[in-house]
Design a protein around this motif. Structure first.
Motif, PDB file in Angstrom:
ATOM      1  N   LEU A 135     -26.986 -94.828   6.634  1.00 25.10           N
ATOM      2  CA  LEU A 135     -27.034 -93.364   6.760  1.00 25.10           C
ATOM      3  C   LEU A 135     -28.157 -92.903   7.686  1.00 25.10           C
ATOM      4  N   THR A 136     -29.336 -93.512   7.533  1.00 24.88           N
ATOM      5  CA  THR A 136     -30.466 -93.119   8.393  1.00 24.88           C
ATOM      6  C   THR A 136     -30.199 -93.436   9.865  1.00 24.88           C
ATOM      7  N   THR A 137     -29.451 -94.507  10.117  1.00 22.22           N
ATOM      8  CA  THR A 137     -29.158 -94.910  11.499  1.00 22.22           C
ATOM      9  C   THR A 137     -27.986 -94.130  12.084  1.00 22.22           C
ATOM     10  N   SER A 138     -26.914 -93.960  11.315  1.00 28.20           N
ATOM     11  CA  SER A 138     -25.703 -93.307  11.826  1.00 28.20           C
ATOM     12  C   SER A 138     -25.900 -91.817  12.091  1.00 28.20           C
ATOM     13  N   CYS A 139     -26.898 -91.205  11.464  1.00 23.13           N
ATOM     14  CA  CYS A 139     -27.156 -89.774  11.673  1.00 23.13           C
ATOM     15  C   CYS A 139     -27.951 -89.506  12.951  1.00 23.13           C
ATOM     16  N   LEU A 140     -28.420 -90.557  13.618  1.00 26.18           N
ATOM     17  CA  LEU A 140     -29.160 -90.387  14.867  1.00 26.18           C
ATOM     18  C   LEU A 140     -28.198 -90.031  16.002  1.00 26.18           C
ATOM     19  N   PRO A 141     -28.649 -89.253  16.983  1.00 23.23           N
ATOM     20  CA  PRO A 141     -27.793 -88.954  18.146  1.00 23.23           C
ATOM     21  C   PRO A 141     -27.823 -90.096  19.165  1.00 23.23           C
ATOM     22  N   PHE A 142     -26.636 -90.460  19.670  1.00 25.12           N
ATOM     23  CA  PHE A 142     -26.520 -91.490  20.710  1.00 25.12           C
ATOM     24  C   PHE A 142     -25.791 -90.875  21.902  1.00 25.12           C
ATOM     25  N   CYS A 143     -26.531 -90.724  23.000  1.00 22.38           N
ATOM     26  CA  CYS A 143     -25.941 -90.076  24.169  1.00 22.38           C
ATOM     27  C   CYS A 143     -26.041 -90.947  25.422  1.00 22.38           C
ATOM     28  N   GLY A 144     -26.260 -92.242  25.232  1.00 15.70           N
ATOM     29  CA  GLY A 144     -26.316 -93.172  26.354  1.00 15.70           C
ATOM     30  C   GLY A 144     -27.738 -93.612  26.635  1.00 15.70           C
ATOM     31  N   PRO A 145     -27.934 -94.854  27.102  1.00 17.04           N
ATOM     32  CA  PRO A 145     -26.933 -95.902  27.376  1.00 17.04           C
ATOM     33  C   PRO A 145     -26.319 -96.457  26.085  1.00 17.04           C
ATOM     34  N   ASN A 146     -25.242 -97.225  26.250  1.00 20.31           N
ATOM     35  CA  ASN A 146     -24.538 -97.741  25.074  1.00 20.31           C
ATOM     36  C   ASN A 146     -24.448 -99.268  25.049  1.00 20.31           C
ATOM     37  N   LYS A 147     -25.339 -99.917  25.786  1.00 19.94           N
ATOM     38  CA  LYS A 147     -25.333-101.384  25.878  1.00 19.94           C
ATOM     39  C   LYS A 147     -26.290-101.984  24.844  1.00 19.94           C
ATOM     40  N   ILE A 148     -25.734-102.807  23.940  1.00 21.14           N
ATOM     41  CA  ILE A 148     -26.523-103.424  22.869  1.00 21.14           C
ATOM     42  C   ILE A 148     -26.832-104.876  23.219  1.00 21.14           C
ATOM     43  N   ASP A 149     -28.113-105.201  23.292  1.00 24.43           N
ATOM     44  CA  ASP A 149     -28.535-106.563  23.617  1.00 24.43           C
ATOM     45  C   ASP A 149     -28.521-107.427  22.351  1.00 24.43           C
TER      46      ASP A 149
END
Length: 305
Positions: free
Chosen positions: A157-171
């Motif tokens: 929940l704490t992670t999924s509520c964060l905004p993600f607007c780019g970049p979207n590359k996961i190392d």
């Protein structure tokens, strides 16, 4: 949630084509061993009348968890070795994050319950049958599942509520807390503290209980004969080995703020692939009762055919 990112790109363990082909064969083989080995232990314990003690009750759940835990990440990683576009949807990523922490944390609690079982069996043998009943074992297993669920919900929940607007590359080769925190387009300091505190509190408190349990066991063995020493250490040795293999990498990854994601994904291979693969070997090679039960199960199967 102001996220505009609908999917993430997983870099994986390596971006080199030659390495990916080798990894595909190797990890497919590893995953087959994980499923076959742990499934064999579950079937052996469930079908054997002699393996009905609390230790084997917990071991069957540990093996089941190993299959679930690896299945959250490894099949996706194996498929990605053959794909050029290694993408995962936002919901898929969050589901993977939940699964990793749910099964991983539940396994930590089960390992702690197994330590209590060994402590009671060795240090309080006369009260063992009244302290570690089937009802108590069931309550500890239910508590482990519930604890894993609560921990995973906090992380997710704490992670999924964060905004993600780019970049979207996961190392990484799967979606985890630290990798997603690095991609969030906001200040993640507070969330990072919550995540580390949550994981750290569970890992360190369980590890402390394990250390205390085995310290008390070793102290109590001073008055035992050499035969008693050997018997006690043979039952505890497998568990201690599994604890070290699982807790070591987990502690390194989750009780500190992550700064090197490439280092994290290399360590993650140990607790998502190597440890679940070695667990069946550790418990069967060091345990005569399990090996005997497996032989009976196999001879029964061959005889019925």
């Amino acid at each position: 949630n102001a996220s505009t990112v609908k999917e993430f790109v997983l870099v994986g363990l390596s971006e080199k084509q030659e390495v990916q082909k080798i990894c595909f064969v190797m990890f497919l083989f590893f995953y087959m061993i994980i499923v076959a080995g742990n499934l064999l232990i579950v079937i052996t314990i469930v079908s054997s009348q002699h393996l009905n003690s609390p230790m084997y009750f917990f071991l069957s759940y540990l093996s089941f968890l190993d299959i679930c835990y690896s299945s959250v990440t490894v099949p996706k990683m194996i498929v990605d070795f053959l794909l050029e576009n290694k993408t995962i949807s936002f919901l898929g990523c969050i589901a993977q994050l939940f699964g990793v922490h749910f099964f991983g944390c539940t396994e930590i609690f089960i390992l702690t319950a197994m330590a209590y079982d060994r402590y009671t069996a060795i240090c309080r043998p006369l009260h063992y049958s009244t302290l570690v009943t089937r009802r108590v074992c069931s309550q500890m297993v239910i508590g482990s599942w519930a604890g894993g669920f609560v921990h995973s919900m906090v992380q997710t929940l704490t992670t999924s509520c964060l905004p993600f607007c780019g970049p979207n590359k996961i190392d990484h080769y799967f979606c985890d807390v630290h990798t997603l925190l690095h991609l969030a387009c906001t200040n993640t300091y507070t969330v990072g503290v919550i995540v580390v505190a949550n994981s750290g509190m569970i890992t360190l408190s369980c590890f402390f209980i394990l250390v205390v349990s085995y310290t008390v066991i070793l102290v109590s063995l001073k008055s035992q004969t050499s035969e008693g020493w050997h018997k006690a250490l043979s039952t505890c040795g497998s568990h201690i080995t599994v604890v070290i293999l699982f807790f070591g990498p987990c502690t390194f990854t989750y009780i500190r703020p992550s700064s090197n994601l490439s280092e994290d994904k290399s360590v993650a291979v140990f607790y998502t692939v190597i440890t679940p693969m070695l667990n069946p070997l550790i418990y069967t090679l060091r345990n005569k009762e399990v090996k005997r039960a497996m032989k009976k199960l196999w001879s029964r199967k061959v005889g019925s055919e």
